[in-house]
Design an enzyme around this catalytic site. Structure first.
Site, PDB file in Angstrom:
ATOM      1  CG  ASN A 171       0.429  -0.302 -10.095  1.00 21.90           C
ATOM      2  OD1 ASN A 171      -0.659  -0.880 -10.157  1.00 21.90           O
ATOM      3  ND2 ASN A 171       0.903   0.420 -11.123  1.00 21.90           N
ATOM      4  NE  ARG A 172      -1.727  -3.806  -2.821  1.00 18.95           N
ATOM      5  CZ  ARG A 172      -2.400  -3.246  -1.835  1.00 18.95           C
ATOM      6  NH1 ARG A 172      -1.904  -2.195  -1.215  1.00 18.95           N
ATOM      7  NH2 ARG A 172      -3.568  -3.721  -1.456  1.00 18.95           N
TER       8      ARG A 172
END
Ligand code: PMT
Length: 222
Positions: free
Chosen positions: A29-30
């Site tokens: 994820n970011r």
């Protein structure tokens, strides 16, 4: 300089987790780790003995903080439980909710005629919820909530479902809010209501969150 967390052990998680699919691919994820690293640094400045369990990020460890690097949600769970007990747990990491049921031992190849790939994912263990049930339990268990909508509503529900003392909720989106950027806004929910921190740089919000935590510990010194 005041040290409101002197003598306290604070355990912080930060960054994403990477869930391997095969030797070359993963689900991630970011999260950049900026929010969690800022909190670890703020707690250290406030005099705490800080352990930072970090997912895969490219940030230097804050000075004076003990850093433990992990990759997956399962490794983060193990590292957190190995680092307990603590007076305060702050779960700022973006932990995967799902992980591949199997990790392929060699690279998954596309076959002629394939029109897609089915992946079976299974739930990871919820580190935050497990810490809230640990014995001895940290005096303060602080979770985060990353939401794209209905931020306060989801935050209130998460605080109750996970039996934690505070939930710091932030809006996240493709526009860069929450994840990756240097600024953030947190809505910190407790049993007695909620306060907004920011919008401000993550370093400033971290100091404000740590001050809020220190004030709560003073009210309930256990
Ligand atoms: O790292 P940055 O780029 O600075 O971005 C910061 C951030 C947006 C990642 C951070 O502010 C944040 O919101 N962190 C929590 C992200 C998240 O996973 O939120 P969630 O709503 O999916 O999870 C709720 C809580 O449960 C979190 O405290 C999370 O750490 C915890 N959790 C979730 C799943 C799991 N298996 N174990 C957990 O402990």
């Amino acid at each position: 300089m005041s040290a409101p967390l002197a003598g306290r052990r604070v355990l912080v998680t930060a960054g994403p987790t990477f869930e391997d699919l095969d030797p070359v691919r993963f689900l991630g994820n970011r999260s950049s780790g900026k929010m969690g690293f800022a909190i670890a640094a703020a707690a250290q400045r406030a005099g705490a003995d800080v352990v930072l369990v970090a997912g895969p990020v490219h940030l230097p460890a804050p000075e004076g903080v003990q850093r433990i690097d992990v990759r997956s949600a399962a490794q983060m769970h193990d590292a957190v439980f190995a680092a307990l007990p603590a007076d305060v747990y702050i779960g700022a990491a973006a932990v995967a909710d799902f992980t591949p049921a199997h990790i392929a031992s060699s690279k998954i190849k596309k076959q002629p005629g394939d029109d897609g790939l089915q992946l079976r994912l299974v739930r990871t263990r919820d580190i935050l919820a497990d810490v809230a049930l640990a014995t001895p339990r940290p005096t303060l268990v602080v979770g985060f909530a990353a939401e794209t909508d209905a931020v306060d509503e989801h935050a209130r529900a998460k605080r109750i479902a996970k039996r934690v003392d505070l939930i710091a909720a932030n809006r996240v989106g493709i526009d860069g809010s929450g994840f990756e950027g240097d600024d953030n806004t947190l809505h910190v929910h407790g049993a007695d209501g909620h306060v907004q921190l920011g919008p401000a740089p993550k370093t400033e919000i971290a100091d404000q969150l740590v001050a809020l935590i220190a004030a709560r510990l003073q009210q309930d010194p256990r």
